[in-house]
Design a protein around this motif. Structure first.
Motif, mmCIF file in Angstrom:
data_model
loop_
_atom_site.group_PDB
_atom_site.id
_atom_site.type_symbol
_atom_site.label_atom_id
_atom_site.label_comp_id
_atom_site.label_asym_id
_atom_site.label_seq_id
_atom_site.Cartn_x
_atom_site.Cartn_y
_atom_site.Cartn_z
ATOM 1 N N ALA A 282 0.835 -1.208 0.000
ATOM 2 C CA ALA A 282 0.000 0.000 0.000
ATOM 3 C C ALA A 282 0.866 1.252 0.000
ATOM 4 C CB ALA A 282 -0.926 -0.008 1.216
ATOM 5 N N ASN A 283 1.943 1.234 0.780
ATOM 6 C CA ASN A 283 2.871 2.370 0.790
ATOM 7 C C ASN A 283 3.419 2.635 -0.606
ATOM 8 O OD1 ASN A 283 2.567 2.591 3.573
ATOM 9 N ND2 ASN A 283 4.391 1.415 4.038
ATOM 10 N N LYS A 284 3.784 1.564 -1.301
ATOM 11 C CA LYS A 284 4.360 1.694 -2.645
ATOM 12 C C LYS A 284 3.356 2.295 -3.629
ATOM 13 C CE LYS A 284 7.084 1.114 -6.163
ATOM 14 N NZ LYS A 284 6.246 1.895 -7.062
ATOM 15 N N ILE A 285 2.147 1.746 -3.643
ATOM 16 C CA ILE A 285 1.115 2.217 -4.579
ATOM 17 C C ILE A 285 0.787 3.686 -4.350
ATOM 18 C CG2 ILE A 285 -1.306 1.963 -5.249
ATOM 19 C CD1 ILE A 285 -1.059 -1.015 -4.629
ATOM 20 N N THR A 286 0.596 4.057 -3.084
ATOM 21 C CA THR A 286 0.167 5.426 -2.784
ATOM 22 C C THR A 286 1.268 6.454 -3.031
ATOM 23 O OG1 THR A 286 0.683 4.991 -0.456
ATOM 24 C CG2 THR A 286 -1.606 4.752 -1.139
ATOM 25 N N LEU A 287 2.503 6.088 -2.763
ATOM 26 C CA LEU A 287 3.603 7.012 -3.064
ATOM 27 C C LEU A 287 3.699 7.255 -4.569
ATOM 28 C CD1 LEU A 287 6.329 5.788 -0.553
ATOM 29 C CD2 LEU A 287 5.255 8.039 -0.573
ATOM 30 N N MET A 289 1.189 7.372 -6.483
ATOM 31 C CA MET A 289 0.066 8.257 -6.814
ATOM 32 C C MET A 289 0.465 9.721 -6.795
ATOM 33 S SD MET A 289 -3.022 6.402 -4.695
ATOM 34 C CE MET A 289 -3.935 7.934 -4.565
ATOM 35 N N ILE A 290 1.389 10.089 -5.887
ATOM 36 C CA ILE A 290 1.788 11.506 -5.801
ATOM 37 C C ILE A 290 3.144 11.747 -6.479
ATOM 38 C CG2 ILE A 290 0.460 11.898 -3.708
ATOM 39 C CD1 ILE A 290 3.130 11.839 -2.158
ATOM 40 N N GLY A 291 3.593 10.746 -7.268
ATOM 41 C CA GLY A 291 4.785 10.941 -8.089
ATOM 42 C C GLY A 291 6.110 10.576 -7.449
ATOM 43 N N ILE A 292 6.113 9.922 -6.267
ATOM 44 C CA ILE A 292 7.361 9.481 -5.633
ATOM 45 C C ILE A 292 7.552 8.007 -5.962
ATOM 46 C CG2 ILE A 292 8.605 9.193 -3.449
ATOM 47 C CD1 ILE A 292 7.002 11.515 -2.323
#
Length: 343
Positions: A282-287, A289-292
């Protein structure tokens, strides 16, 4: 029921395998020297994260405390904070998740002249107010994300996904509040004849308890809702600070988008103890999302969040041991009146 249990185990196992494989691929491409340097960047500043999460947990305790109604005078906020931490620790690592944690909280309240019905209503009502405030914040976060995607060049598919998510959240929130305003009717009866019926009746009882609380004590309902909203907002700032410590400056609303999205993804693997693998994925997917997209940043964030989680879990275990070794600490010093139901 046996088939449903087997299917649930298979689904959880499949989700876990996918998450672990994805994590393994990213770890294989990680620069461990850069990872070490980034963890050093945080260093002593990690204490700020612990203070921040303590504040978030305390706000969550206030949200629960308000759901106790008049019986909240029977217990101090410190003890309630301790009981909440013990329950949440059990929920994190027990396959039955929040069910086990919430039932333990109910048992811990017994010595405080808070009867089981009132204790159960407080726990289930606090879950609903927490969920409703979370849906509101998730909706706001998705609207923010949509406004950013409109200004940037992104795929039309992502824009449609975000738009549909916002519509679904608004409809869900509206439906829940309409249901809260409807007459309570007779109390649902627990049915354990199958996994589906057990789950369905448990949810019905949970929502029924919240309806009783809402219709009899709207003031404390909305205060609880507000404190849980603050709980989620303060908790989301963890990601903001961690990224800031690592040299990535994001907007506070971005951290809310990240945290709300992570919580939703983690809920898919709620039956997996500690959401091992799911949270990291989840951390990977969401980061992303904001371009990181840096694997090093993602792993650093995951390690630090797990470390924070382990510290608070240890605190929960120590509190549990303390109250078991010193059971007299469970008892209130002096209660002058007999308990009365809050609802």
């Amino acid at each position: 029921m046996g088939k449903l249990t087997l299917w649930r185990k298979f689904a959880n196992g499949f989700i876990l395998c996918i998450a672990i494989i994805s994590i393994a691929v990213f770890i294989a491409n990680t620069d461990f020297i850069a990872l070490k340097n980034q963890l050093k960047q945080v260093g002593f500043k990690f204490t700020y994260i612990l203070l921040l999460t303590f504040t978030a947990y305390f706000l969550g305790t206030l949200g629960w405390w308000l759901c106790l109604g008049q019986d909240r005078k029977n217990i101090s906020l410190f003890r309630l904070f301790a009981f909440r931490q013990i329950g949440e620790t059990l929920a994190l690592y027990n396959p039955t998740s929040i069910i086990a944690g919430d039932l333990l909280k109910v048992q811990l309240l017994k010595p405080y002249q808070i009867n089981q019905e009132t204790a159960l209503k407080s726990v289930t009502s606090s879950r609903i107010t927490a969920t409703l405030s979370q849906i509101s914040l998730f909706t706001i976060a998705m609207i923010w994300l949509l406004s950013n995607t409109i200004r940037k060049t992104v795929s039309q598919e992502l824009t449609w996904i975000i738009t549909c998510t916002i519509v679904v959240l608004l409809l869900l929130k509206t439906a829940l509040f309409i249901a809260l305003y409807r007459p309570t009717g007779p109390s649902p009866i627990q049915d354990k004849s199958s996994l589906w019926r057990h789950t369905k009746t448990t949810l019905n009882i949970t929502f029924y308890n919240c309806k009783v609380f809402f219709q009899h004590d709207k003031k404390n309902f909305w205060y609880s809702y507000l404190f849980f909203a603050f709980h989620w907002i303060v908790g989301s700032m963890e990601l903001y600070l961690l990224l800031l410590f690592m040299g990535y400056s994001i907007q506070p609303m971005d951290s809310l988008v990240l945290d709300m999205s992570i919580i939703v993804i983690k809920s898919i693997g709620a039956a997996i103890p500690g959401q091992i693998g799911i949270e990291e994925f989840a951390n990977k997917i969401t980061l992303d999302m904001i371009g990181i997209k840096s694997a090093t940043i993602w792993i650093s964030i995951s390690i630090l969040r797990r470390f924070r989680q382990v510290i608070w879990s240890l605190i929960g275990v120590l509190l549990s041991v303390f109250f078991k070794v010193y059971p007299s600490q469970l008892k209130p010093e002096q209660l002058q009146t007999s308990p009365t139901s809050s609802y």
